[in-house]
Write a protein that holds these residues in place. Structure first.
Motif, PDB file in Angstrom:
ATOM      1  N   HIS A   1       0.832  -1.196   0.000  1.00 25.31           N
ATOM      2  CA  HIS A   1       0.000   0.000   0.000  1.00 25.31           C
ATOM      3  C   HIS A   1       0.874   1.256   0.000  1.00 25.31           C
ATOM      4  O   HIS A   1       0.583   2.228  -0.713  1.00 25.31           O
ATOM      5  CB  HIS A   1      -0.908  -0.035   1.244  1.00 25.31           C
ATOM      6  N   GLN A   2       1.949   1.238   0.773  1.00 22.95           N
ATOM      7  CA  GLN A   2       2.837   2.393   0.861  1.00 22.95           C
ATOM      8  C   GLN A   2       3.503   2.692  -0.487  1.00 22.95           C
ATOM      9  O   GLN A   2       3.657   3.854  -0.867  1.00 22.95           O
ATOM     10  CB  GLN A   2       3.913   2.174   1.941  1.00 22.95           C
TER      11      GLN A   2
ATOM     12  N   GLU B   1       1.024   4.390  -2.714  1.00 19.35           N
ATOM     13  CA  GLU B   1       0.898   5.812  -2.364  1.00 19.35           C
ATOM     14  C   GLU B   1       2.039   6.622  -2.967  1.00 19.35           C
ATOM     15  O   GLU B   1       1.821   7.725  -3.470  1.00 19.35           O
ATOM     16  CB  GLU B   1       0.874   5.985  -0.846  1.00 19.35           C
TER      17      GLU B   1
ATOM     18  N   LYS C   1       1.771   9.678  -5.754  1.00 22.92           N
ATOM     19  CA  LYS C   1       2.470  10.962  -5.579  1.00 22.92           C
ATOM     20  C   LYS C   1       3.361  11.241  -6.789  1.00 22.92           C
ATOM     21  O   LYS C   1       3.416  12.370  -7.284  1.00 22.92           O
ATOM     22  CB  LYS C   1       3.300  10.935  -4.299  1.00 22.92           C
TER      23      LYS C   1
ATOM     24  N   GLN D   1      -7.137   4.205  -5.793  1.00 23.79           N
ATOM     25  CA  GLN D   1      -6.084   3.462  -5.112  1.00 23.79           C
ATOM     26  C   GLN D   1      -6.768   2.524  -4.129  1.00 23.79           C
ATOM     27  O   GLN D   1      -7.514   2.949  -3.262  1.00 23.79           O
ATOM     28  CB  GLN D   1      -5.119   4.368  -4.359  1.00 23.79           C
TER      29      GLN D   1
END
Length: 137
Positions: free
Chosen positions: A81-82, A85, A89, A107
């Motif tokens: 998940h990170q 992200e 970005k 997402q």
């Protein structure tokens, strides 16, 4: 009363220390979700290499498909998940100076999905698919 407060604090401490298992979605699950909604994924025709929805983001190259008429689905499957992200970005930074066509971005867990529907009506089944993936394990 002190014992009750201690037990409540202990439970809170234990619960915050326990990490819920990360939801991981695979490319196959995404494709199967589109098939289950009778949305055919096909190879896009005449796709510009400058298209912002097919760029590599956070070191992941997307899979992309045409759906309906002149619509594009591209999805990025990350390891966590990170990382997803970070990819989102990266997209926001790289696409900031471009004129964006009508699109939706989603997402869910370790996946970013872009749905470009520039010159046609939005297919609401795509949003349903993404919501369905949120409960998939």
């Amino acid at each position: 009363m002190r014992i009750v407060m201690f037990v409540v604090l202990l439970i809170c401490f234990i619960m915050t220390g326990c990490k819920k298992e990360d939801l991981k979605i695979t490319s196959e699950q995404i494709k199967a979700s589109f098939e289950s909604k009778n949305i055919q994924l096909s190879e896009p025709q005449e796709l510009s290499p400058e298209n912002v929805f097919i760029r590599t983001l956070n070191n992941v190259t997307p899979e992309f498909f045409a759906i309906n008429v002149n619509q594009l689905i591209s999805f990025y499957v990350y390891s966590s998940h990170q990382e997803a992200e970070k990819g989102l970005k990266d997209f926001e930074e790289s696409a900031a100076a471009t004129d964006m066509v009508r699109h939706s971005e989603y997402q869910v867990a370790n996946v970013i999905l872009f749905y470009e529907y520039a010159g046609s009506a939005k297919d609401e089944r795509v949003e349903g698919i993404m919501k369905g993936l949120q409960v998939t394990k």
